[in-house]
Write an enzyme that holds these catalytic residues in place. Structure first.
Site, mmCIF file in Angstrom:
data_model
loop_
_atom_site.group_PDB
_atom_site.id
_atom_site.type_symbol
_atom_site.label_atom_id
_atom_site.label_comp_id
_atom_site.label_asym_id
_atom_site.label_seq_id
_atom_site.Cartn_x
_atom_site.Cartn_y
_atom_site.Cartn_z
ATOM 1 N N GLY A 61 0.815 -1.203 0.000
ATOM 2 C CA GLY A 61 0.000 0.000 0.000
ATOM 3 C C GLY A 61 0.850 1.254 0.000
ATOM 4 C CE1 TYR A 191 -9.128 3.102 6.960
ATOM 5 C CE2 TYR A 191 -9.825 5.393 6.924
ATOM 6 C CZ TYR A 191 -8.819 4.452 6.975
ATOM 7 O OH TYR A 191 -7.504 4.856 7.029
#
Length: 369
Positions: A61, A191
């Site tokens: 990422g 999230y």
């Protein structure tokens, strides 16, 4: 003797530790994955190697590759293992150890930690805000179930564990300008909910089992050498790609949406600093960190100083805007600055100069080729 004192601390004798059947990890009565009572585990300590053995999950990422490079410079190339479920680019694969790791596979995680004598674990596997809203069930699995596996493995093997949190952990009822470390947190995204869950579970494992859990709430992170990854603050990355390639940018947030931001070099340095901080200097386990706060309009004005022909237009995404409106405008990071000496280096002018220099050079090379 309390159970917590039976877990060997970093810096003690590297002798093999025998785990008995009353260990809390995976013996909580809720997991089918039971560890044999006579199993023996070995975890390397700093006294073995004079530096940690590091595993980074979700390593492909935005932050993982950069963190691996920083840690390898400090601890040695072979001491830092990147992991992910995706195939790495050639330059990442050849830059240091890389292995396949699925955080939803508890047995696989344990094997990696044991076989590589891991002592530090950085857990970056997560679905970001906008992507998570598009696939809530997957976000729940990765961000929550995966976290549970990480916590159990880290506690079982006495690891020092870092889990990043985010401005997304706050909500509409949180103070927004500034937002303190401790306040009401009621996020409305999967999230954000998963990050509040991570903060609380990490603190629980610290106080209940002695896990050395450390967490930073990141603002929006801006990186020159990565693509936007589906986060609400990613407009502040995309704007530089578009400014250098096309001279214009369409923003999906309103012009006056103020959010806290940070350049990736500051973020990675803060992460290493909090992991190296003496445990006795930490007054809490989850800290805000901050550098700058700006709006799309202010960012565009700074870009215009370098790219006079640049134009910005607005096509507001209602979902992303609602998310941004629930997030802090500015983070209060006074505790991090007091406890372990946090200090940022990049403000808005330095950020814009650095990003445009990188992308401008990249564009010129591409055109020449």
């Amino acid at each position: 003797m309390p159970l917590i004192r039976m877990l060997r601390r970093v810096g003690q004798s590297p002798a093999c530790v025998c785990w008995t059947s009353f260990l809390p990890v995976r013996f909580l009565g809720v997991s089918p994955r039971q560890i044999p009572a006579d199993a023996n585990f070995y975890s390397a300590s700093f006294s073995d190697t004079n530096h940690p053995r590091v595993l980074i999950t979700g390593g492909l990422g935005q932050l993982g590759v950069g963190l691996a490079n920083l840690l390898r410079q400090r601890f040695g190339k072979d001491s830092v293992i990147l992991s992910d479920i995706k195939k790495p680019p050639d330059h990442v694969f050849h830059s240091g150890p890389f292995i396949y790791s699925d955080i939803l596979d508890y047995k696989n995680l344990r094997e990696i930690v044991v076989n590589n004598r891991i002592t530090w674990l950085f857990h970056y596997s997560a679905l970001l805000s906008a992507i998570g809203e598009a696939n809530v069930s997957l976000a729940r699995a990765v961000n929550i179930t995966g976290l549970h596996n990480i916590l159990d493995v880290a506690a079982e093997h006495s690891l020092r564990l870092f889990v990043p949190s985010t401005i997304g952990a706050f909500g509409h009822t949180s103070p927004r300008n500034p937002t303190p470390d401790l306040c009401v947190q009621r996020p409305r995204t999967i999230y954000g909910v998963s990050k509040v869950h991570a903060e609380l579970m990490g603190e629980y494992y610290h106080y209940r089992y002695g896990l050395d859990f450390r967490c930073l709430r990141y603002p929006g992170i801006i990186s020159a050498d990565s693509q936007p990854g589906g986060g609400t603050t990613d407009y502040a990355v995309q704007i530089f790609h578009d400014a250098t390639k096309h001279g214009k940018f369409e923003c999906n947030l309103e012009a006056h949406t103020r959010l806290p931001m940070m350049y990736i070099d500051d973020c990675l340095r803060a992460t290493l600093e909090v992991m190296e901080a003496p445990a006795e200097s930490l007054s809490m386990r989850t800290y805000n960190i901050s550098a700058m706060s700006f709006t799309p309009e202010e960012l565009a004005q700074e870009v215009l100083k370098h790219v006079p022909e640049f134009q910005i237009t607005y096509n507001v995404d209602a979902i992303r805007q609602a998310i941004a409106d629930s997030w802090p405008m500015k983070l209060d990071d006074s505790n991090a600055r007091k406890d372990w000496g946090w200090k940022h280096y990049f403000d808005l002018p330095e950020l814009v100069t650095t990003m445009l220099t990188f992308h401008g050079s990249e564009t010129r090379v591409s055109q020449a080729n």
